[in-house]
Design a protein around this motif. Structure first.
Motif: not given
Length: 265
Positions: A224-235
């Motif tokens: 998720y971090d590599k894809l820039g999906m911060a909300d899903l990464r934090d979840d």
């Protein structure tokens, strides 16, 4: 009733006699008792001569049809086929035994042996993956093995084979989950982050609470971090911390598991 002349009748008798002699000569077991066939088959199997034991057990099935000895021959034939490397034949024999003898006292063993046949194939699969580049593989054998063991422990919880079956079930679940994580890591290392996320999620949803869950979450976080999906990464980070405690940062997917991935201990 038709009548034969003496010469013709003599020819018929001679042919019948010769046919009988030929049959006896071709089949050395023709005059054996079922008990002797069983003893010979067992001796061959115990000596590792499974290719010789199988046809003897098959003969015994026919000679002792309808008796407990025939059932014993069938189940021991399946074991001989399994040990002789005839996996498909062993499974077919066991399926037939289970279908024809649903009340047999050996039914728990038949289920156990069916699980064992597929479990052995499962082990071969994971050994194969440990030495070669990853590719998609059919997990059906492992899942079939699990289902056989599950039926055994459900229907016969006090069977002498149940404790071993339970241990093998745990191993299969852990192995299948670790396989999904291995695939996810493979995709992550090659930059296929969407595919990595899909396989990591499969490990988490299909095999809840297994040791591989921690790395699956690490792969989710990093992907998720590599894809820039911060909300899903934090979840994913919150789930990881609640399940395994907080850490400074998630382990990088490409650096996880210093020991071979297929070893679960």
């Amino acid at each position: 009733m038709p009548r034969f002349s003496r010469p013709v009748f003599a020819v018929v008798l001679t042919a019948a006699f010769l046919a009988g002699c030929s049959s006896t000569k071709d089949d050395p077991t023709a005059n054996w008792t079922p008990e002797r066939i069983y003893t010979e088959a067992r001796d061959e199997a115990e000596a590792g001569g499974y290719d010789k034991a199988v046809p003897l057990f098959e003969k015994l099935e026919g000679r002792a049809a309808g008796t407990p000895l025939a059932q014993q021959a069938q189940i021991e034939k399946a074991y001989a086929q399994y040990k002789g490397g005839e996996r498909e034949q062993a499974l077919a024999t066991l399926d037939r035994f289970i279908r024809l003898h649903p009340s047999s006292p050996a039914l728990d063993y038949a289920l156990y042996l069916k699980g064992l046949v597929n479990f052995n194939d499962n082990l071969g699969l994971f050994s194969w993956l440990s030495r070669q580049d990853l590719s998609e593989r059919d997990q059906k054998a492992a899942k079939d093995s699990y289902e056989s063991f599950k039926e055994l422990v459900t229907r016969f919880p006090n069977s002498r084979y149940a404790p071993d079956a339970r241990q093998r079930m745990t191993y299969i679940v852990n192995s299948l989950a670790q396989y999904e994580v291995h695939v996810a890591r493979y995709y992550y290392q090659r930059g296929a982050y969407v595919a990595a996320i899909a396989r990591a999620q499969t490990a988490l949803t299909d095999y809840d609470g297994v040791p591989a869950s921690k790395e699956a979450l690490d792969i989710l976080i990093n992907s998720y971090d590599k894809l820039g999906m911060a909300d899903l990464r934090d979840d994913a980070k919150r789930v990881r911390e609640s399940s395994f405690g907080s850490s400074a940062e998630s382990t990088q997917a490409q650096d996880t598991q210093k020991k071979p991935w297929w070893k679960l201990w």
